[in-house]
Scaffold this motif. Structure first.
Motif, PDB file in Angstrom:
ATOM      1  N   ASN A 198       0.816  -1.216   0.000  1.00  0.00           N
ATOM      2  CA  ASN A 198       0.000   0.000   0.000  1.00  0.00           C
ATOM      3  C   ASN A 198       0.851   1.268   0.000  1.00  0.00           C
ATOM      4  N   GLY A 199       2.175   1.121  -0.029  1.00  0.00           N
ATOM      5  CA  GLY A 199       3.067   2.269  -0.082  1.00  0.00           C
ATOM      6  C   GLY A 199       3.663   2.653   1.261  1.00  0.00           C
ATOM      7  N   ASN A 200       3.071   2.211   2.362  1.00  0.00           N
ATOM      8  CA  ASN A 200       3.604   2.533   3.687  1.00  0.00           C
ATOM      9  C   ASN A 200       4.899   1.769   3.941  1.00  0.00           C
ATOM     10  N   PHE A 201       5.835   2.448   4.584  1.00  0.00           N
ATOM     11  CA  PHE A 201       7.090   1.800   4.949  1.00  0.00           C
ATOM     12  C   PHE A 201       7.017   1.259   6.367  1.00  0.00           C
ATOM     13  N   VAL A 202       7.692   0.147   6.600  1.00  0.00           N
ATOM     14  CA  VAL A 202       7.914  -0.330   7.956  1.00  0.00           C
ATOM     15  C   VAL A 202       8.819   0.718   8.594  1.00  0.00           C
ATOM     16  N   PRO A 203       8.517   1.177   9.820  1.00  0.00           N
ATOM     17  CA  PRO A 203       9.354   2.207  10.437  1.00  0.00           C
ATOM     18  C   PRO A 203      10.836   1.813  10.425  1.00  0.00           C
TER      19      PRO A 203
END
Length: 157
Positions: A22-27
């Motif tokens: 979905n485009g979110n990065f793992v911190p």
């Protein structure tokens, strides 16, 4: 992505980054808390016994916001896993918790690793009565050949 593939990619990177589809990065401050090999033995709904081996990475976010996992450190963890566990080359599956613990396939896009959503499927569709999916057809694709059509005045319709 296989374990052998990630071992070739990691030395070329400055940082290790994982991104969800979905485009979110793992911190950035994630930890790899587990590297292991999972062996799954199961029976499908058609009665076939199956065996599956995967390499498992578990990602976890802690409160140590300054933590950054470097490629050399991940290579070291993988090396230890191979040595201590006798881990074999296999497809990598990543566990990561968002709303719940999710399992993801892994790909590399040339810059960072992508956590690919996994899906389920019936492995014995022919044995449990699931009809084959029919391909949608447009009416314009139908043949106008007279050999496969019926003349309304022929009495066949």
């Amino acid at each position: 992505m296989y374990l052998s593939e990630i071992k070739k990619v990691l030395p070329t990177l400055e940082n290790v980054a994982f991104q969800l589809e979905n485009g979110n990065f793992v911190p950035e401050h994630f930890h790899v808390t587990e590297v292991g090999q999972i062996t799954k033995t199961f029976i499908d709904c058609g009665g076939v016994v199956r065996h599956e081996k995967t390499v498992n990475f578990q990602l976890w976010n802690a409160d140590d916001f300054e933590h950054r996992l470097k490629p050399a450190k991940l290579l070291h963890i993988i090396s230890l896993s191979e040595e201590k566990l006798g881990m074999q080359d296999a497809v990598i599956e990543v566990e990561y918790q968002s709303e719940t613990i999710g399992k993801y396939d892994l790909e590399f896009n040339g810059t960072h690793f992508i956590l690919k959503n996994k899906t389920t499927a019936c492995l014995a569709a022919d044995a449990c009565g699931i009809p084959a999916a029919k391909q949608p057809m447009k009416l314009t694709d139908l043949s106008s050949s007279t050999a496969n059509s019926c003349d309304p005045n022929s009495g066949c319709c």
